[in-house]
Design a protein around this motif. Sequence first.
Motif, short mmCIF file in Angstrom:
data_model
loop_
_atom_site.label_atom_id
_atom_site.label_comp_id
_atom_site.label_asym_id
_atom_site.label_seq_id
_atom_site.Cartn_x
_atom_site.Cartn_y
_atom_site.Cartn_z
N ALA A 98 12.60 6.33 -13.81
CA ALA A 98 13.12 5.24 -13.36
C ALA A 98 12.31 4.07 -13.23
CB ALA A 98 13.88 5.18 -12.13
N GLY A 99 10.74 4.45 -12.91
CA GLY A 99 9.82 3.36 -12.77
C GLY A 99 9.46 2.79 -14.21
N LEU A 128 9.83 -6.23 -0.87
CA LEU A 128 9.37 -6.32 0.27
C LEU A 128 10.28 -5.44 1.42
CD1 LEU A 128 7.57 -9.86 0.62
CD2 LEU A 128 6.47 -7.63 1.15
N ALA A 129 11.35 -5.82 1.38
CA ALA A 129 12.56 -5.11 2.06
C ALA A 129 12.73 -3.83 1.90
CB ALA A 129 13.74 -5.99 1.90
N ALA A 130 12.47 -3.57 0.55
CA ALA A 130 12.88 -1.97 0.22
C ALA A 130 11.70 -1.33 -0.36
CB ALA A 130 14.10 -2.01 -0.32
N ALA A 131 10.65 -1.63 -0.06
CA ALA A 131 9.34 -0.90 -0.59
C ALA A 131 9.50 0.57 -0.55
CB ALA A 131 8.02 -1.47 0.15
N GLN A 132 9.68 1.02 0.57
CA GLN A 132 9.52 2.55 0.70
C GLN A 132 10.57 3.16 -0.22
OE1 GLN A 132 10.19 4.25 4.56
NE2 GLN A 132 8.85 5.80 4.20
N PRO A 133 11.86 2.89 -0.21
CA PRO A 133 12.97 3.51 -1.11
C PRO A 133 12.61 3.14 -2.48
CG PRO A 133 14.10 1.84 0.29
CD PRO A 133 12.96 2.01 0.75
N LEU A 134 11.96 1.99 -2.68
CA LEU A 134 11.76 1.57 -4.28
C LEU A 134 10.50 2.47 -4.83
CD1 LEU A 134 12.52 -2.09 -4.49
CD2 LEU A 134 13.61 -0.40 -5.61
N GLY A 135 9.58 2.66 -3.69
CA GLY A 135 8.47 3.50 -4.25
C GLY A 135 8.68 4.88 -4.59
N ARG A 136 9.79 5.29 -3.62
CA ARG A 136 10.27 6.73 -4.24
C ARG A 136 10.84 6.77 -5.34
NH1 ARG A 136 11.44 6.74 1.59
NH2 ARG A 136 13.50 6.55 1.03
N LEU A 137 11.96 5.75 -5.72
CA LEU A 137 12.46 5.79 -6.70
C LEU A 137 11.59 5.54 -8.08
CD1 LEU A 137 15.27 5.72 -8.22
CD2 LEU A 137 15.32 3.02 -7.78
N PHE A 138 10.63 4.45 -7.99
CA PHE A 138 9.64 4.08 -9.04
C PHE A 138 8.40 5.12 -9.23
CE2 PHE A 138 12.01 -0.15 -8.71
CZ PHE A 138 13.12 0.23 -9.55
N ALA A 176 2.85 0.68 -0.38
CA ALA A 176 2.26 -0.21 -0.20
C ALA A 176 2.03 -1.23 -1.45
CB ALA A 176 0.72 -0.02 0.21
N LEU A 177 1.69 -0.59 -2.55
CA LEU A 177 1.96 -1.29 -3.85
C LEU A 177 2.91 -1.92 -4.27
CD1 LEU A 177 0.28 -1.97 -6.43
CD2 LEU A 177 1.13 0.16 -7.58
N VAL A 178 4.09 -1.47 -3.92
CA VAL A 178 5.48 -2.21 -4.18
C VAL A 178 5.51 -3.29 -3.09
CG1 VAL A 178 7.85 -1.86 -3.84
CG2 VAL A 178 6.71 0.10 -4.85
N ALA A 179 5.10 -3.03 -1.79
CA ALA A 179 5.13 -4.41 -0.77
C ALA A 179 4.14 -5.43 -1.44
CB ALA A 179 4.72 -3.95 0.52
N VAL A 239 3.25 -5.98 -4.37
CA VAL A 239 3.69 -6.73 -5.80
C VAL A 239 5.03 -7.71 -5.25
CG1 VAL A 239 5.37 -6.27 -7.87
CG2 VAL A 239 3.19 -4.78 -7.39
N GLY A 240 5.82 -7.21 -4.13
CA GLY A 240 6.68 -8.16 -3.85
C GLY A 240 6.30 -9.25 -3.14
N ALA A 241 5.07 -9.23 -2.34
CA ALA A 241 4.31 -10.36 -1.88
C ALA A 241 3.75 -11.33 -2.70
CB ALA A 241 3.22 -9.86 -1.02
#
Length: 150
Positions: free
Chosen positions: A118-119, A45-55, A60-63, A65-67
């Motif tokens: 990486a993803g 949730l906290a790093a959804a944007q950088p994790l989305g770019r990395l993976f 929104a999907l990363v967030a 999944v975090g939720a």
Amino acid sequence: MTSSPTSPGSAADRHERSGTRTGEGMRRVLVLDATGMGVVGIGYLAAAQPLGRLFGPDTALVALVGAVMLALGAGIAAVARLRRIPAAAVRAVIGCGVLWILLSLAALAFGWLDLTTAGVVWTWLQIVPVAVFASWQTAVLLRRDPSDGS
């Protein structure tokens, strides 16, 4: 001298201590599972944007999944706090873990997500602790005494 049913050396006493250890063992594994889910969920949730770019997946999907992970972690923590942990609740936790693994494998097999290298690696790596916790919970559940009311 004969042991009474409640003496420390009796079979009933050993049975009770064993059930308590199993209950505490289940509580420990559930607390660890809930903690891991919560920490990773907050991280997503906290790093959804950088994790989305990395993976590779959308932010929104990363967030999302975090939720989901945070909600599942809270549910697992609630089960761990119960005075007597019902076997059905543990089976539900295990079922969620198995479903998570199957969805992760399907996403990899069918290319549902546009993952970076990486993803793909992260998806495989996150399957491991989920499988370990589901296996651990299953092992502890199988050691439980069926007469303990769960």
